[in-house]
Design an enzyme around this catalytic site. Structure first.
Site, PDB file in Angstrom:
ATOM      1  CB  SER A   1      57.297 -23.705   4.373  1.00 21.72           C
ATOM      2  OG  SER A   1      58.365 -22.952   4.615  1.00 21.72           O
TER       3      SER A   1
ATOM      4  CE1 TYR B   1      55.794 -18.811   1.928  1.00 15.41           C
ATOM      5  CE2 TYR B   1      57.405 -19.086   3.872  1.00 15.41           C
ATOM      6  CZ  TYR B   1      56.797 -19.465   2.717  1.00 15.41           C
ATOM      7  OH  TYR B   1      57.074 -20.643   1.799  1.00 15.41           O
TER       8      TYR B   1
HETATM    9  P1  NDP Z   1      59.896 -20.347  -7.147  1.00  7.31           P
HETATM   10  O1  NDP Z   1      59.326 -18.737  -7.012  1.00  7.31           O
HETATM   11  O2  NDP Z   1      61.031 -20.839  -7.613  1.00  7.31           O
HETATM   12  O3  NDP Z   1      58.623 -20.949  -7.861  1.00  7.31           O
HETATM   13  C1  NDP Z   1      57.410 -20.715  -7.472  1.00  7.31           C
HETATM   14  C2  NDP Z   1      56.212 -21.089  -8.285  1.00  7.31           C
HETATM   15  O4  NDP Z   1      54.838 -20.824  -7.980  1.00  7.31           O
HETATM   16  C3  NDP Z   1      56.390 -20.570  -9.777  1.00  7.31           C
HETATM   17  O5  NDP Z   1      56.266 -21.726 -10.799  1.00  7.31           O
HETATM   18  C4  NDP Z   1      55.181 -19.642  -9.988  1.00  7.31           C
HETATM   19  O6  NDP Z   1      54.611 -19.447 -11.170  1.00  7.31           O
HETATM   20  C5  NDP Z   1      54.073 -20.337  -9.184  1.00  7.31           C
HETATM   21  N1  NDP Z   1      53.220 -19.385  -8.731  1.00  7.31           N
HETATM   22  C6  NDP Z   1      53.315 -18.277  -7.750  1.00  7.31           C
HETATM   23  N2  NDP Z   1      52.463 -17.513  -7.631  1.00  7.31           N
HETATM   24  C7  NDP Z   1      51.231 -18.031  -8.230  1.00  7.31           C
HETATM   25  C8  NDP Z   1      50.133 -17.777  -8.739  1.00  7.31           C
HETATM   26  N3  NDP Z   1      49.393 -16.527  -8.297  1.00  7.31           N
HETATM   27  N4  NDP Z   1      49.352 -18.420  -9.712  1.00  7.31           N
HETATM   28  C9  NDP Z   1      49.986 -19.512 -10.329  1.00  7.31           C
HETATM   29  N5  NDP Z   1      51.172 -19.819  -9.943  1.00  7.31           N
HETATM   30  C10 NDP Z   1      52.071 -19.145  -9.027  1.00  7.31           C
HETATM   31  O7  NDP Z   1      59.395 -20.987  -5.626  1.00  7.31           O
HETATM   32  P2  NDP Z   1      59.860 -22.513  -4.893  1.00  7.31           P
HETATM   33  O8  NDP Z   1      59.856 -23.353  -6.040  1.00  7.31           O
HETATM   34  O9  NDP Z   1      60.872 -22.294  -3.837  1.00  7.31           O
HETATM   35  O10 NDP Z   1      58.547 -22.586  -3.933  1.00  7.31           O
HETATM   36  C11 NDP Z   1      57.588 -23.670  -4.232  1.00  7.31           C
HETATM   37  C12 NDP Z   1      56.696 -23.629  -3.140  1.00  7.31           C
HETATM   38  O11 NDP Z   1      57.659 -24.129  -2.153  1.00  7.31           O
HETATM   39  C13 NDP Z   1      56.135 -22.383  -2.766  1.00  7.31           C
HETATM   40  O12 NDP Z   1      54.658 -22.820  -2.159  1.00  7.31           O
HETATM   41  C14 NDP Z   1      56.904 -22.136  -1.413  1.00  7.31           C
HETATM   42  O13 NDP Z   1      56.241 -21.274  -0.528  1.00  7.31           O
HETATM   43  C15 NDP Z   1      57.285 -23.427  -1.116  1.00  7.31           C
HETATM   44  N6  NDP Z   1      58.599 -23.292  -0.209  1.00  7.31           N
HETATM   45  C16 NDP Z   1      59.586 -22.852  -0.651  1.00  7.31           C
HETATM   46  C17 NDP Z   1      60.871 -23.161   0.362  1.00  7.31           C
HETATM   47  C18 NDP Z   1      62.293 -22.454  -0.331  1.00  7.31           C
HETATM   48  O14 NDP Z   1      63.103 -22.028   0.563  1.00  7.31           O
HETATM   49  N7  NDP Z   1      62.560 -21.988  -1.701  1.00  7.31           N
HETATM   50  C19 NDP Z   1      60.901 -23.777   1.525  1.00  7.31           C
HETATM   51  C20 NDP Z   1      59.566 -24.169   1.720  1.00  7.31           C
HETATM   52  C21 NDP Z   1      58.541 -24.135   1.055  1.00  7.31           C
HETATM   53  P3  NDP Z   1      54.595 -18.255 -12.129  1.00  7.31           P
HETATM   54  O15 NDP Z   1      55.114 -17.008 -11.502  1.00  7.31           O
HETATM   55  O16 NDP Z   1      54.745 -18.672 -13.605  1.00  7.31           O
HETATM   56  O17 NDP Z   1      52.925 -18.035 -11.780  1.00  7.31           O
HETATM   57  C1  8X3 Z   2      60.521 -21.182   2.571  1.00  7.05           C
HETATM   58  C2  8X3 Z   2      61.580 -21.561   3.774  1.00  7.05           C
HETATM   59  O1  8X3 Z   2      62.628 -20.399   5.854  1.00  7.05           O
HETATM   60  O2  8X3 Z   2      62.278 -18.768   3.863  1.00  7.05           O
HETATM   61  O3  8X3 Z   2      59.420 -21.290   3.234  1.00  7.05           O
HETATM   62  O4  8X3 Z   2      60.487 -19.502   5.086  1.00  7.05           O
HETATM   63  S1  8X3 Z   2      61.604 -20.012   4.767  1.00  7.05           S
END
Ligand code: NDP
Ligand code: 8X3
Length: 251
Positions: free
Chosen positions: A139, A152
């Site tokens: 991220s 985080y």
């Molecule tokens: P979402 O919440 O939309 O999706 C997160 C996914 O992670 C879900 O499929 C969830 O599946 C899975 N997950 C979470 N915890 C677990 C666990 N303990 N075991 C297995 N699966 C898990 O978030 P995003 O798509 O936005 O996030 C995806 C990644 O990108 C993350 O690592 C996040 O930190 C990162 N990220 C997100 C950003 C944003 O602004 N959205 C920016 C930068 C990075 P389920 O709940 O079914 O287990």
């Molecule tokens: C997710 C983006 O800026 O909310 O990693 O941390 S931010």
């Protein structure tokens, strides 16, 4: 066509990547905790794209489950070309002093240790093929720290460090490692972070055109599509209105 393994495929970036890789004709191993979403995604992608999907339900924090459920898949599915380590989350938004230790444990166990557990199972499969690609979703929060982001941000700085470490480990085996560091993207991320408070989650994107899950999936799939001798090691992408982890131009 190849086999692509995506963790956290039930929502957001992971689900969007599944759609995009399926559209390119790849078979998919899709993981998450929400079985019903994986079942629905399997039915849809197999029907629309004529590919095969192996859905695996496990919590990446559970080392035994990772080893038995993922480690126990049929041999034919172990010929994974690309692992997208995407499962992850943020929980809470407060100073260290006021933070919840339970939230910290969940974030560190998921974002850091879960990624390690999955990688540890998959790396021997890539080595056996003498090729492969690990794409770790970090991220922009791992690049700069913003107020109240502490744990985080630290978890994603660890993902950055682990991507660099894996690149060193795996270079002799012809295995690529890419760290992708997205900025603000509207998925379920903020609803999870604010524990179901939809209004607060929406407020994160006030005055912004954020990235969509599909925008991020496009970039992930592009990195995965390059010729064997070309590797994007590290990539930061943000909405146009975001300069770094804490500076936005909202309108
Ligand atoms: P979402 O919440 O939309 O999706 C997160 C996914 O992670 C879900 O499929 C969830 O599946 C899975 N997950 C979470 N915890 C677990 C666990 N303990 N075991 C297995 N699966 C898990 O978030 P995003 O798509 O936005 O996030 C995806 C990644 O990108 C993350 O690592 C996040 O930190 C990162 N990220 C997100 C950003 C944003 O602004 N959205 C920016 C930068 C990075 P389920 O709940 O079914 O287990
Ligand atoms: C997710 C983006 O800026 O909310 O990693 O941390 S931010």
């Amino acid at each position: 066509m190849a086999i692509i393994l995506i963790t956290g495929a039930t929502a957001g970036f992971g689900a969007a990547c599944a759609e995009k890789f399926a559209g390119q004709g790849h078979d998919l191993i899709l993981t998450g905790r929400r079985q019903e979403r994986l079942t629905a995604l399997k039915a849809k992608l197999e029907q629309q794209h004529g590919i095969r999907v192996l859905p695996l339900v496990f919590d990446v924090r559970d080392e035994d489950a990772v080893n038995t459920v993922l480690g126990g898949i049929p041999e034919e599915w172990k010929k994974v070309r690309t692992l997208v380590n995407n499962a992850g989350l943020a929980l809470g938004f407060s100073s260290v002093e006021e933070g919840s230790t339970e939230d910290w444990n969940t974030m560190l166990d998921t974002n850091v240790k879960g990624l390690l557990y999955v990688s540890r199972v998959v790396i021997p499969w890539l080595k056996a093929q003498g090729r492969g690609h690990i794409i770790n979703i970090g991220s922009i929060a791992g690049r700069q720290v913003y107020a109240n982001g502490n744990v985080y941000c630290a978890s994603k700085a660890a993902v950055d460090a682990l991507s660099q470490a894996m690149r060193i480990d795996l270079l002799p085996y012809g295995i690529k490692v890419t760290g992708i560091h997205p900025g603000a993207a509207e998925t379920e991320f903020s609803v999870v972070r604010f524990k179901g408070d939809e209004d607060r989650a929406k407020g994160v994107y006030n005055g912004l055109t954020p990235l969509s899950a599909a925008d991020v999936a496009d970039v992930i799939c592009y990195c995965a599509s390059l010729p064997p001798h070309v590797c994007i090691n590290d990539l930061v992408l943000t909405p146009l209105q975001q300069a770094n982890a804490y500076y936005y131009h909202r309108q």
